[in-house]
Structure formats: C-alpha cells, structure tokens
Design a protein around this motif. Structure first.
Motif, PDB file in Angstrom:
ATOM      1  N   GLY A 171       5.015  -1.408  11.052  1.00 13.94           N
ATOM      2  CA  GLY A 171       3.650  -1.784  11.410  1.00 13.94           C
ATOM      3  C   GLY A 171       2.622  -1.290  10.447  1.00 13.94           C
ATOM      4  O   GLY A 171       2.607  -1.682   9.313  1.00 13.94           O
ATOM      5  N   ASP A 172       1.758  -0.438  10.916  1.00 14.42           N
ATOM      6  CA  ASP A 172       0.585  -0.126  10.134  1.00 14.42           C
ATOM      7  C   ASP A 172       0.775   1.130   9.305  1.00 14.42           C
ATOM      8  O   ASP A 172       1.846   1.717   9.262  1.00 14.42           O
ATOM      9  N   ILE A 173      -0.293   1.536   8.685  1.00 14.01           N
ATOM     10  CA  ILE A 173      -0.246   2.575   7.667  1.00 14.01           C
ATOM     11  C   ILE A 173       0.330   3.885   8.187  1.00 14.01           C
ATOM     12  O   ILE A 173       1.246   4.453   7.600  1.00 14.01           O
ATOM     13  N   ALA A 174      -0.209   4.384   9.296  1.00 20.90           N
ATOM     14  CA  ALA A 174       0.173   5.716   9.769  1.00 20.90           C
ATOM     15  C   ALA A 174       1.668   5.814  10.006  1.00 20.90           C
ATOM     16  O   ALA A 174       2.329   6.752   9.538  1.00 20.90           O
ATOM     17  N   PHE A 175       2.191   4.827  10.679  1.00 21.71           N
ATOM     18  CA  PHE A 175       3.601   4.899  11.011  1.00 21.71           C
ATOM     19  C   PHE A 175       4.480   4.612   9.807  1.00 21.71           C
ATOM     20  O   PHE A 175       5.543   5.216   9.645  1.00 21.71           O
ATOM     21  N   ARG A 176       4.034   3.700   8.965  1.00 19.61           N
ATOM     22  CA  ARG A 176       4.779   3.430   7.736  1.00 19.61           C
ATOM     23  C   ARG A 176       4.864   4.698   6.910  1.00 19.61           C
ATOM     24  O   ARG A 176       5.891   5.006   6.326  1.00 19.61           O
ATOM     25  N   PHE A 177       3.717   5.402   6.865  1.00 23.57           N
ATOM     26  CA  PHE A 177       3.658   6.635   6.105  1.00 23.57           C
ATOM     27  C   PHE A 177       4.698   7.622   6.617  1.00 23.57           C
ATOM     28  O   PHE A 177       5.464   8.227   5.854  1.00 23.57           O
ATOM     29  N   GLU A 187       7.392   7.112   8.252  1.00 27.28           N
ATOM     30  CA  GLU A 187       8.753   6.712   7.954  1.00 27.28           C
ATOM     31  C   GLU A 187       9.084   6.896   6.478  1.00 27.28           C
ATOM     32  O   GLU A 187      10.173   7.338   6.119  1.00 27.28           O
ATOM     33  N   TYR A 188       8.150   6.530   5.627  1.00 31.53           N
ATOM     34  CA  TYR A 188       8.338   6.665   4.187  1.00 31.53           C
ATOM     35  C   TYR A 188       8.636   8.118   3.830  1.00 31.53           C
ATOM     36  O   TYR A 188       9.588   8.435   3.099  1.00 31.53           O
ATOM     37  N   VAL A 189       7.789   9.007   4.393  1.00 32.97           N
ATOM     38  CA  VAL A 189       7.942  10.430   4.092  1.00 32.97           C
ATOM     39  C   VAL A 189       9.274  10.948   4.588  1.00 32.97           C
ATOM     40  O   VAL A 189       9.956  11.735   3.917  1.00 32.97           O
ATOM     41  N   ARG A 190       9.672  10.467   5.775  1.00 40.53           N
ATOM     42  CA  ARG A 190      10.956  10.894   6.313  1.00 40.53           C
ATOM     43  C   ARG A 190      12.096  10.444   5.406  1.00 40.53           C
ATOM     44  O   ARG A 190      13.034  11.202   5.145  1.00 40.53           O
ATOM     45  N   SER A 191      11.983   9.209   4.925  1.00 44.09           N
ATOM     46  CA  SER A 191      13.064   8.719   4.063  1.00 44.09           C
ATOM     47  C   SER A 191      13.056   9.448   2.728  1.00 44.09           C
ATOM     48  O   SER A 191      14.110   9.722   2.151  1.00 44.09           O
ATOM     49  N   GLN A 192      11.877   9.821   2.245  1.00 41.21           N
ATOM     50  CA  GLN A 192      11.795  10.610   1.028  1.00 41.21           C
ATOM     51  C   GLN A 192      12.463  11.960   1.214  1.00 41.21           C
ATOM     52  O   GLN A 192      13.161  12.468   0.334  1.00 41.21           O
ATOM     53  N   GLN A 193      12.195  12.528   2.407  1.00 41.16           N
ATOM     54  CA  GLN A 193      12.771  13.833   2.717  1.00 41.16           C
ATOM     55  C   GLN A 193      14.292  13.761   2.706  1.00 41.16           C
ATOM     56  O   GLN A 193      14.971  14.613   2.141  1.00 41.16           O
ATOM     57  N   GLU A 194      14.798  12.709   3.353  1.00 43.90           N
ATOM     58  CA  GLU A 194      16.253  12.558   3.394  1.00 43.90           C
ATOM     59  C   GLU A 194      16.811  12.392   1.996  1.00 43.90           C
ATOM     60  O   GLU A 194      17.848  12.957   1.643  1.00 43.90           O
ATOM     61  N   LEU A 197       0.839  -1.201   0.000  1.00 45.56           N
ATOM     62  CA  LEU A 197       0.000   0.000   0.000  1.00 45.56           C
ATOM     63  C   LEU A 197       0.869   1.244   0.000  1.00 45.56           C
ATOM     64  O   LEU A 197       0.642   2.188  -0.755  1.00 45.56           O
ATOM     65  N   LEU A 198       1.890   1.256   0.849  1.00 42.50           N
ATOM     66  CA  LEU A 198       2.772   2.419   0.907  1.00 42.50           C
ATOM     67  C   LEU A 198       3.524   2.606  -0.394  1.00 42.50           C
ATOM     68  O   LEU A 198       3.750   3.720  -0.849  1.00 42.50           O
ATOM     69  N   HIS A 199       3.916   1.493  -0.975  1.00 42.05           N
ATOM     70  CA  HIS A 199       4.664   1.568  -2.224  1.00 42.05           C
ATOM     71  C   HIS A 199       3.825   2.193  -3.328  1.00 42.05           C
ATOM     72  O   HIS A 199       4.297   3.048  -4.087  1.00 42.05           O
ATOM     73  N   VAL A 200       2.569   1.760  -3.392  1.00 43.34           N
ATOM     74  CA  VAL A 200       1.668   2.330  -4.402  1.00 43.34           C
ATOM     75  C   VAL A 200       1.372   3.795  -4.077  1.00 43.34           C
ATOM     76  O   VAL A 200       1.291   4.647  -4.943  1.00 43.34           O
ATOM     77  N   ILE A 222       7.494   1.272  13.924  1.00 49.75           N
ATOM     78  CA  ILE A 222       8.485   2.106  14.551  1.00 49.75           C
ATOM     79  C   ILE A 222       9.345   2.623  13.425  1.00 49.75           C
ATOM     80  O   ILE A 222       9.914   1.845  12.687  1.00 49.75           O
ATOM     81  N   PRO A 223       9.433   3.944  13.324  1.00 48.37           N
ATOM     82  CA  PRO A 223      10.413   4.462  12.370  1.00 48.37           C
ATOM     83  C   PRO A 223      11.782   3.935  12.747  1.00 48.37           C
ATOM     84  O   PRO A 223      12.038   3.660  13.908  1.00 48.37           O
ATOM     85  N   ALA A 224      12.641   3.762  11.775  1.00 45.20           N
ATOM     86  CA  ALA A 224      13.884   3.036  11.997  1.00 45.20           C
ATOM     87  C   ALA A 224      14.651   3.500  13.223  1.00 45.20           C
ATOM     88  O   ALA A 224      15.227   2.705  13.941  1.00 45.20           O
TER      89      ALA A 224
END
Lengths: 343, 273
Positions: free
Chosen positions: A135-141, A143-150, A86-89, A110-112
């Motif tokens: 874990g679930d959507i909210a936290f994955r989101f 983390e994903y956004v943080r990694s995108q930012q980096e 889901l996050l990937h899409v 847990i964010p990394a």
C-alpha cells in the motif's frame, strides 16, 4: 509552447482574481497579519488563505472513507507503482526514521507476513476490490526496512562463517538490538488518520508506527529528528508550500533526505491531451459514482493544474535550502518525484 | 491547453462569481451540508454542469452502482436525472396544460418536514389523506426529508419537476396503499413507469422483481402488477395535484378523482406484521 500556455493560465487566474484581489495583495505588503485577505487558489477558485485550509480539510473529511478505493479507480492501480518507485529511490536502511506527512490513511501496505491473514478476512468496507498487496509509504517503508535487515543478516551470516570471539559477542543482541526503524505518520485531518489507524489495526501492524495530528506548515516535532521526510500527493493541498518546505528542512537531520511525490506537468503532448480529457471528464464522474461526491474530486483535479511544475518546484526546494535537488518523471510526467538533501 | 477540456462554463462561471459577488467578505461558518457557498455555481442550488459525455458515463456508472447496491438511493437518483430528459419535458408539458399543475409550477411548493404541519395533520379524521399519509410515515419509519438533491438536470424548471416527482413518491405510496417493502416499492415503480415514462422507473420496474420471492412474484404478476399498470395509464398525472391543499380531503374521494382503483390486495407495512 508550454511557456505560453503557462503565462496564459497565469493571466487567466489573475483575471479571475479580479481587481479587488490585486488591491488586497498590494495592501498586504504594507500590513502584516492580514492573512485572511491574502488570496490563494482552491482549485480554479480564488479564496482567502484561511478559507483554503478549512475548505481543504472539509474535502478530505468527505473523501477519507473511500479514499483508497478512489485512488485505485482514478489511477487504475498505477499509484502503487508510483509509491514503489518512491521507496526504490528512498532505499531506506534499517534504523532509519521516517516522517510521512499528509500520509493520511497510511494506506495499509501489508508486510508480506500479514498478507495471507488479510486475504482470509477481507475488509469489506473497502468493497469489491482486493486489498492492495502493498500500500502506502509508511507500510512500504516498514517492509522495505525489514527486508533490508534480513538481507544484512544473511550477508553477515555468509561472511561470518569463522567468527572470532569478538565477532560472536558483538552479534549478541544487546538490549533492543539494532536501532529500530520508526515511522511517524502525520496528517492535519483526523478523519484520514482514523481510517489509517483502522487499517493498521485490522492488518495487525502496530509496532514502529505512530499517528500524529499536525500541520505541514507547523510540525509538532523538534529540530533534527528524522532521517527521511516524505510527502506523497499532499503538498499541493498546503496553503504555503515554502513554509512546508522550511519545516521539512527543520525537522530533518543533517544528511536527511526530503522526498516529494506529486502530480505534475505531463511532458508528452499527446499524453497530456488524453490526461486532461480523463481528468476533467472521467474523474469527477468516478467521484460521484463511487464516493457520492463530485465536488471534492473536481477540486482535486483542479488543484493539480494549479500546482507548480517540475522545474518551478525544484526552484522552490532550492530556495528553501535543500541541496542536490533532482526530480524524476514517472508515467510521462503525470507524477514527479522530487528529492533533496539537508546538508 | 487543458483549458479546452475543462468545461468552459466552469471558468466563465468562476469569473462571473468573483467579479460580481464579494468573495473576500469573511464567510460565516457554513455547515457541512451547505458546503457549496451562499451563491451557487449553476442554474439552481446544487446544480453541477456536465457535458453529454459525462452524463453518459454517469448514467452507466450509476446504473451499475445501483444494481450492485440497491440501497444507494443517490445512485438511483443520478440515474433518473441523467436518463430522464425527454420524460421530464413530457411531464412538464403535462403540468403546464393542467390548471392545478400550472399552479404548482409557478408556486413551487416543497414537501419537507419543516413545511408540514404535523400536529394539524394528526388531528385530521381517519380516512383523510393527511392522516393516512402521516400513518404511512410512522408505520414505515420514513421521512419526507430523505430525498436526494437534483444535480445533473440542466434546466431549472425540469429540475423542479424531478424534485416534485421525488417528493410525490411517498404520497403515491399512500394513494396506492403500498408499504415500503420490496414488493410495495416494485408496485409503485410499475405505476410510476406507466405514468411518467422515466427510464429509471422502467429499469426499476424490470429489475426490481428479480429480488422478490416466488409467492410475492405471483402476487405481483397476477393481481398487483396489472392493477398498477392499468391505473398508471388511466390515472390523472399525479404531479398535477396540489397535495399540500388537500390534506383534509377523504382518501377515497381523492382516489376517485384521480381515477385510481383501491388496491386489490392489502399489504402490510414492515412494522405492523
């Protein structure tokens, strides 16, 4: 063959509803405001609509504490892959605002940077299973956004090797810096939200996250608020799916995306047979042994069968006003990811 | 196609319910404990239909869960229900062959706080069965209402036998003079295993001692254990006694009637020591 099975199922459910239901349904067409007498399904039972909401509430009240453990046990951990898909899409960018409906336990990803901390202090109520690394959507989101930012920052650093004065001054953080991404987790059930908040606190994740009690059919938000709307394994519990879809359309910004992860019809007939045996024979037993609650998990399994299949749900989305609706089958159709845009 | 794997009884059941009763009558607010509506889905209130495969899975799962966490009484209960069919049939037949047991099967008394007259029992003389039972409840801080519901037994009468067995368990503690600490529970389990032959009791009897320390183990194997087994085999079937009508009977008399010797060692309840 699938079509004939579907019609057989529909005729069976009609028979189950009995004559009285048919009469009531036709009555309703002429009398508005008689919601209590309109029937809907609760698993394989037919109940009135007001009853369904409270029954579903009670089911989730009972399952909240052991929800995460049961998810792991029932899906053998595969639910994490589904949520990763889901996050990937979704591919969210920094600054995106996400509304996660029926996101209940926000089941802590847990964010990394927090992962090591939690492994040192295992949360013992979640028993003998290791805490989920993601874990679930909210936290994955988040983390994903943080990694995108980096990633973006790294790219900017690489490109901006010889910056002009303009570039340097632009890069100075101004006030809050880049627009912060935020997640709003919304659930109708306070128990589930409580569990989610506990997990967030114990993992130390507090910024960028809000927990709101609300009904998917009547969201407590203004129009055009969110870039992304997700509902993972929640929409089959909603009494009026079309209403929930309309609300989703309302709160999304133009250009916003609706994503729905839900159990659906398995395409492969061999897998379908195995899946059915597993659902009806094993899952309620797991519910009884792990959570001490057979009936809630019987309900969960039945509600999956009653939910419209991939094409029907796509049709529902298009009727509600979403464009470019598409779906992806995961694990052979066990789970379907539907996506649509508000234009 | 999935209909084949859904227990046919569920579909039939729902169909019968919905055409016979009136599901659209506005349901009064039901308490959380009463979530399974006023009409029930099975042979008795709380009954859940299970296939043999599911029973086997439940037996294994509940066994593992009970071993991991002995305080999960619901898992112990499920283990008992799924493995105890033959023993329950045997118990039921013994009850039928005994006049008092037969009365119990027909009248179906329940031992719950609501059915016990506590004030009356407290006023009974010391040494009477009712007074000693009340003392046991107070000393060990237990209540007769904490027994799990029977869910997976597929015969209504056998389900009652199971329920009666659970409710009589506390009375057994009083009859044998055993407190509710680990040693007391193991001794009662040995007695029950010898008496009823339920696999769950046998499992508890074998695995319970693993959690005892050395001195208690010694006491178990030298005096209490053999006493429990001997009496379990020799005593009258404890389910055949209509306890609710014998509160004022002297405890020693009742023990003699049941062919139970008094305990060789007096154990103290957790609160008293």
């Amino acid at each position: 063959m699938a079509a004939s099975v579907r019609t057989f199922v529909r005729s069976l459910s009609r028979k189950n509803a009995g004559f009285s239901a048919v009469l009531r349904l036709s009555d309703c067409r002429w009398f508005s405001g008689k919601a209590e007498e309109r029937s809907t399904h609760f698993g394989f039972e037919t109940v009135s609509e007001t009853e369904k909401a409270s029954k579903v509430y009670k089911v989730f009240e009972n399952v909240a504490q052991k929800y995460d453990v049961m998810n792991d046990a029932m899906s053998l951990g595969i639910h994490r892959l589904w949520k990763d898909a889901l996050l990937h899409v979704m591919h969210p960018q920094p600054g995106a605002r996400l509304l996660d409906v029926a996101g209940g336990t926000g089941k802590a990803s847990i964010p990394a940077e927090h992962a090591d901390k939690s492994r040192q202090n295992p949360d013992n109520i979640w028993l003998r299973l290791p805490p989920p690394p993601l874990g679930d959507i909210a936290f994955r989101f988040l983390e994903y956004v943080r990694s995108q930012q980096e990633r973006q920052q790294r790219r900017a650093v690489l490109l901006g090797q010889t910056p002009s004065w303009q570039d340097v001054s632009d890069r100075y953080p101004d006030g809050g810096g880049a627009p912060e991404s935020a997640v709003v987790v919304c659930d109708i059930n306070k128990e589930m939200l409580k569990v989610g908040r506990q997990r967030a606190d114990s993992r130390g994740v507090t910024t960028g996250l809000s927990w709101v009690v609300g009904d998917a059919e009547e969201l407590p938000f203004n129009d055009d608020q969110f870039d992304l709307y997700t509902i993972a394994f929640g929409i089959r519990n909603v009494t009026h799916i079309d209403q929930a879809l309309k609300e989703a359309l309302r709160v999304l910004k133009p250009g916003g995306r609706f994503l729905c992860l839900e159990f659906s019809k398995v395409t492969n007939p061999v897998l379908e047979r195995l899946y059915d045996v597993y659902s009806f024979q094993v899952i309620p037993v797991l519910g009884e042994v792990i959570a001490g609650d057979w009936k809630s998990y019987q309900y969960l399994v039945e509600s999956i069968r009653k939910f419209p299949d991939q094409e029907e749900f796509k049709g529902l989305m298009e009727d509600s006003g979403f464009f470019c609706v598409q779906y992806f089958n995961l694990t052979g159709g066990v789970v379907a990811l539907h996506s649509g845009f508000k234009l | 196609m999935w209909l084949r794997y859904c227990p046919r009884s569920i579909l039939r059941r729902r169909h019968i319910e919905l055409t016979s009763s009136a599901p659209f009558v506005h349901q009064l607010h039901t308490s959380r404990a009463d979530r399974s509506h006023s009409y029930y889905d099975g042979l008795y209130h709380g009954h859940i239909h299970t296939t043999p495969f599911q029973k086997a899975l439940l037996a294994v799962g509940s066994g593992v869960a009970a071993l991991q966490d002995p305080y999960r009484h619901d898992m112990v209960a499920v283990l008992g229900e799924t493995t105890g069919h033959l023993a329950l049939v045997n118990l039921r037949d013994r009850m039928r062959n005994d006049p008092e047991g037969y009365t119990i099967l027909t009248e179906r008394p329940r031992i719950r706080l609501s059915t016990l007259d506590l004030k009356n029992m407290a006023s009974l003389p010391d040494g009477s069965f009712g007074r000693e039972y009340l003392r046991f409840l107070e000393d060990n801080n237990v209540t007769p209402d904490s027994r799990a519901q029977v869910k997976f037994v597929d015969d209504e009468e056998l389900a009652y036998v199971m329920l009666r067995y659970r409710e009589v368990h506390d009375l057994l503690h009083t009859l044998l003079g055993m407190p509710t600490n680990m040693l007391g529970e193991v001794v009662v389990k040995w007695f029950e295993a010898a008496q009823t032959g339920l696999p769950m009791c046998a499992l508890g009897a074998v695995l319970g001692p693993l959690r005892l320390n050395a001195s208690r183990l010694q006491s178990l194997f030298t005096s209490l254990g053999p006493w429990a087994l001997r009496n379990g085999r020799g005593a009258r079937c404890v389910l055949n006694i209509f306890y609710e009508r014998r509160w004022d009977q002297n405890l020693e008399d009742l023990r003699q009637e049941l062919h139970i010797e008094p305990p060789p060692v007096t154990l103290h309840s957790p609160r008293k020591t």
